[in-house]
Write a protein that holds these residues in place. Structure first.
Motif, PDB file in Angstrom:
ATOM      1  N   HIS A 195      41.427  39.355  37.110  1.00  0.00           N
ATOM      2  CA  HIS A 195      42.388  40.171  36.369  1.00  0.00           C
ATOM      3  C   HIS A 195      43.789  39.580  36.469  1.00  0.00           C
ATOM      4  O   HIS A 195      44.578  39.668  35.533  1.00  0.00           O
ATOM      5  N   HIS A 196      44.091  38.977  37.606  1.00  0.00           N
ATOM      6  CA  HIS A 196      45.396  38.345  37.804  1.00  0.00           C
ATOM      7  C   HIS A 196      45.597  37.168  36.842  1.00  0.00           C
ATOM      8  O   HIS A 196      46.710  36.889  36.426  1.00  0.00           O
ATOM      9  N   PHE A 197      44.515  36.478  36.510  1.00  0.00           N
ATOM     10  CA  PHE A 197      44.603  35.347  35.586  1.00  0.00           C
ATOM     11  C   PHE A 197      44.699  35.784  34.124  1.00  0.00           C
ATOM     12  O   PHE A 197      44.736  34.947  33.230  1.00  0.00           O
ATOM     13  N   GLY A 198      44.718  37.080  33.882  1.00  0.00           N
ATOM     14  CA  GLY A 198      44.967  37.581  32.537  1.00  0.00           C
ATOM     15  C   GLY A 198      43.737  37.800  31.685  1.00  0.00           C
ATOM     16  O   GLY A 198      43.855  37.961  30.475  1.00  0.00           O
ATOM     17  N   LEU A 226      40.061  43.305  30.868  1.00  0.00           N
ATOM     18  CA  LEU A 226      39.513  44.120  31.955  1.00  0.00           C
ATOM     19  C   LEU A 226      37.993  44.250  31.855  1.00  0.00           C
ATOM     20  O   LEU A 226      37.295  44.189  32.872  1.00  0.00           O
ATOM     21  N   VAL A 227      37.471  44.398  30.660  1.00  0.00           N
ATOM     22  CA  VAL A 227      36.015  44.526  30.480  1.00  0.00           C
ATOM     23  C   VAL A 227      35.324  43.237  30.912  1.00  0.00           C
ATOM     24  O   VAL A 227      34.303  43.266  31.604  1.00  0.00           O
ATOM     25  N   THR A 228      35.864  42.102  30.530  1.00  0.00           N
ATOM     26  CA  THR A 228      35.297  40.807  30.921  1.00  0.00           C
ATOM     27  C   THR A 228      35.384  40.611  32.422  1.00  0.00           C
ATOM     28  O   THR A 228      34.441  40.126  33.054  1.00  0.00           O
ATOM     29  N   THR A 229      36.504  41.002  33.006  1.00  0.00           N
ATOM     30  CA  THR A 229      36.702  40.879  34.449  1.00  0.00           C
ATOM     31  C   THR A 229      35.675  41.703  35.219  1.00  0.00           C
ATOM     32  O   THR A 229      35.066  41.225  36.169  1.00  0.00           O
ATOM     33  N   ILE A 230      35.483  42.934  34.795  1.00  0.00           N
ATOM     34  CA  ILE A 230      34.519  43.809  35.466  1.00  0.00           C
ATOM     35  C   ILE A 230      33.105  43.263  35.307  1.00  0.00           C
ATOM     36  O   ILE A 230      32.325  43.246  36.274  1.00  0.00           O
ATOM     37  N   GLY A 243      33.351  41.067  45.722  1.00  0.00           N
ATOM     38  CA  GLY A 243      33.473  41.623  44.377  1.00  0.00           C
ATOM     39  C   GLY A 243      34.878  42.096  44.062  1.00  0.00           C
ATOM     40  O   GLY A 243      35.403  41.857  42.969  1.00  0.00           O
ATOM     41  N   VAL A 244      35.525  42.743  45.029  1.00  0.00           N
ATOM     42  CA  VAL A 244      36.887  43.236  44.806  1.00  0.00           C
ATOM     43  C   VAL A 244      37.871  42.084  44.681  1.00  0.00           C
ATOM     44  O   VAL A 244      38.751  42.094  43.810  1.00  0.00           O
ATOM     45  N   ILE A 245      37.730  41.067  45.534  1.00  0.00           N
ATOM     46  CA  ILE A 245      38.613  39.894  45.462  1.00  0.00           C
ATOM     47  C   ILE A 245      38.419  39.174  44.127  1.00  0.00           C
ATOM     48  O   ILE A 245      39.391  38.762  43.484  1.00  0.00           O
ATOM     49  N   LEU A 246      37.187  39.025  43.721  1.00  0.00           N
ATOM     50  CA  LEU A 246      36.906  38.383  42.441  1.00  0.00           C
ATOM     51  C   LEU A 246      37.467  39.202  41.276  1.00  0.00           C
ATOM     52  O   LEU A 246      38.053  38.649  40.346  1.00  0.00           O
ATOM     53  N   LEU A 247      37.317  40.515  41.345  1.00  0.00           N
ATOM     54  CA  LEU A 247      37.852  41.397  40.306  1.00  0.00           C
ATOM     55  C   LEU A 247      39.364  41.261  40.213  1.00  0.00           C
ATOM     56  O   LEU A 247      39.921  41.086  39.121  1.00  0.00           O
TER      57      LEU A 247
END
Length: 74
Positions: free
Chosen positions: A43-46, A49-53, A35-39
Motif C-alpha cells: 500500500h505504501h508503494f501506491g 487497496l483491492v490489489t494490495t489486499i 501478511g500485515v507487513i506485506l499489506l
C-alpha cells in the motif's frame, strides 16, 4: 462437517487439541505479521487497496501451510 468443526473448536478452546500450542501461536503470529507487513508495504508503494489486499492474502495463504507443517495434534 459442521459437527467435526464444532468438536475441534471445543477441543482447541479447552486446550486439548494441540500438543504444543506455543509453537502454533508463534508460527501463526509470524504468518500474520508477514501478511500485515506485506499489506502495509504494498500500500505504501501506491498500489490500489483491492490489489494490495488480494496480493497479501495470496502470499500469506501460500506461506501458512509451510509455517504450520509441523503442528502436532493430540
Amino acid at each position: 462437517m459442521l459437527e467435526v468443526g464444532w468438536f475441534s473448536s471445543k477441543l482447541l478452546f479447552k486446550g486439548k487439541l494441540l500438543r504444543n500450542p506455543g509453537y502454533f501461536a508463534r508460527e501463526t503470529a509470524m504468518g500474520v505479521a508477514l501478511g500485515v507487513i506485506l499489506l502495509a508495504g504494498l500500500h505504501h508503494f501506491g498500489l490500489n487497496l483491492v490489489t494490495t489486499i488480494a496480493l497479501s492474502s495470496i502470499v500469506t495463504g501460500f506461506v501458512m501451510p509451510f509455517l504450520l507443517k509441523d503442528v502436532k495434534m493430540k
